[in-house]
Write an enzyme that holds these catalytic residues in place. Sequence first.
Site, short mmCIF file in Angstrom:
data_model
loop_
_atom_site.label_atom_id
_atom_site.label_comp_id
_atom_site.label_asym_id
_atom_site.label_seq_id
_atom_site.Cartn_x
_atom_site.Cartn_y
_atom_site.Cartn_z
N LYS A 131 0.81 -1.22 0.00
CA LYS A 131 0.00 0.00 0.00
C LYS A 131 0.85 1.27 0.00
CE LYS A 131 -4.31 -1.76 1.80
NZ LYS A 131 -5.43 -1.62 2.70
N LYS A 189 -5.32 -9.49 -5.57
CA LYS A 189 -6.47 -9.62 -4.67
C LYS A 189 -7.59 -8.63 -5.05
CE LYS A 189 -6.56 -7.70 -0.43
NZ LYS A 189 -7.49 -7.38 0.65
N LYS A 240 -11.44 -3.38 -2.09
CA LYS A 240 -12.43 -2.30 -2.09
C LYS A 240 -11.92 -1.07 -2.82
CE LYS A 240 -13.43 -2.74 2.62
NZ LYS A 240 -12.07 -2.71 3.07
N1 AQP Z 1 -10.17 -10.37 -1.87
C1 AQP Z 1 -10.44 -10.85 -0.66
N2 AQP Z 1 -10.73 -12.15 -0.49
C2 AQP Z 1 -11.01 -12.66 0.74
N3 AQP Z 1 -11.03 -11.91 1.86
C3 AQP Z 1 -10.76 -10.59 1.74
N4 AQP Z 1 -10.71 -9.58 2.64
C4 AQP Z 1 -10.38 -8.43 2.00
N5 AQP Z 1 -10.23 -8.66 0.68
C5 AQP Z 1 -10.45 -9.99 0.49
C6 AQP Z 1 -11.00 -9.73 4.05
O1 AQP Z 1 -12.03 -8.79 4.37
C7 AQP Z 1 -11.87 -8.37 5.72
C8 AQP Z 1 -11.97 -6.87 5.81
O2 AQP Z 1 -10.77 -6.30 5.45
P1 AQP Z 1 -10.44 -4.75 5.59
O3 AQP Z 1 -11.51 -3.97 5.01
O4 AQP Z 1 -10.15 -4.37 6.99
O5 AQP Z 1 -9.07 -4.62 4.87
P2 AQP Z 1 -8.47 -5.18 3.55
O6 AQP Z 1 -8.02 -6.58 3.76
O7 AQP Z 1 -7.41 -4.21 3.19
O8 AQP Z 1 -9.66 -5.15 2.52
P3 AQP Z 1 -9.68 -4.54 1.06
O9 AQP Z 1 -10.99 -4.89 0.46
O10 AQP Z 1 -8.46 -4.96 0.30
O11 AQP Z 1 -9.69 -2.99 1.35
P4 AQP Z 1 -8.70 -1.86 0.86
O12 AQP Z 1 -8.79 -1.80 -0.61
O13 AQP Z 1 -9.20 -0.61 1.52
O14 AQP Z 1 -7.32 -2.24 1.33
C9 AQP Z 1 -10.54 -8.94 6.21
O15 AQP Z 1 -10.80 -10.07 6.98
C10 AQP Z 1 -9.84 -9.30 4.94
O16 AQP Z 1 -8.92 -10.37 5.13
#
Ligand code: AQP
Length: 362
Positions: free
Chosen positions: A116, A228, A231
């Site tokens: 990131k 991956k 969001k």
């Molecule tokens: N692609 C994914 N597949 C399975 N699990 C996922 N998680 C995130 N992406 C995937 C799980 O969702 C939960 C919430 O995570 P978060 O919002 O705290 O942070 P993150 O992992 O950084 O999620 P994103 O969607 O990738 O958000 P951004 O883009 O803001 O960084 C966690 O349990 C995570 O493992």
Amino acid sequence: MTSSQKQIMLSALTPSNRITIGNYIGAIKNWEKMSRDYDCLFFVVDLHALTERRDPTHQQELSRRALASYIACGLDPQNVTIFFQSHVPAHAELSWILTCHSYMGELSRMTQFKDKSQKHGESIPAGLFSYPVLMAADILLYQTDLVPVGIDQKQHIELARDLAIRMNGLYNPNRASKSKLDAALKQAGDTKSDPQTVKIAGDLFKLPDAWIPEVGAKIMSLQDPTKKMSKSDPDPKAAVYIDDSDKEIEKKVKSAVTDSGSEIRGTADQPGVLNLLTIQQSLTGKSLDELVQSYAGKMYGHLKAETADMLVEKIRPIREETERLVRDGIYLQQVMQQGAEKARARADATLNQVKDALGLIR
Ligand code: AQP
């Protein structure tokens, strides 16, 4: 079983954008199932969302929608504790205390930080660096046993364990001498496990374990299946959001990147195909083999159309219920207030013990 006898389970989501099916399949869907057997806390980590600049009105909207989506996905606020991280000041307080016990080296090794921080050039926000420490505070405050997460968060749970071991070792006098430790382990009824991992009298924190789903721990981007699904991916076609319309879902899944072949094998050399099959596996409970067999002789178009149909059916009620709840401001306010009160009482109990152990006067 009463909630005090159940193991404690905690998980959270960052309101950094609308919720994706990756978040749903990797996290929320499992929370709902596990909420019957565990004493559960689910929260919206709005302080974590501050690592990126966002319009404040939009941020409020994202946070409220996340709360509404938790309920729309099946979490019952009467049965589990649902709250906003920023409503429980102990998170930020413990985070500072843990920051003072963390090392630059271990934080620099976090894969998510490395990924990131890349887009920030020279001006990497310090919050991105210390994010895993705040996450450790989130977990340790509640004496959590289990943290269901997607695979991307495993390293952060390991850091939370390391910090708990470090703090217990530094501030529990029962760990200072061998005879006291042996006596405490005997009292805890566990003389076989690694003494560091057994909670004994005087420990500040219980050691949490990550729970990673067997299927769907890493749903991949629809546009780049080696990456991956996230969001905050700038490409709107990369993710299906759990409030996308039926049409949007169909369009995105049908334009998912697969490969130039046509046979559906579900092997690692077909990451796009495998990703769609994994989504189906998670939604239907069928095995990969079973699904691959059902597609024998069929084309990628079939796989995409059926995956889209399944997602549409799954998402429609969640979307409709989220919209209804977002309009019911009074109810959401009630849920967040009740959740914050319950969470505050539990978090403060741990924080006070930590303050006493560290010599902070209360
Ligand atoms: N692609 C994914 N597949 C399975 N699990 C996922 N998680 C995130 N992406 C995937 C799980 O969702 C939960 C919430 O995570 P978060 O919002 O705290 O942070 P993150 O992992 O950084 O999620 P994103 O969607 O990738 O958000 P951004 O883009 O803001 O960084 C966690 O349990 C995570 O493992």
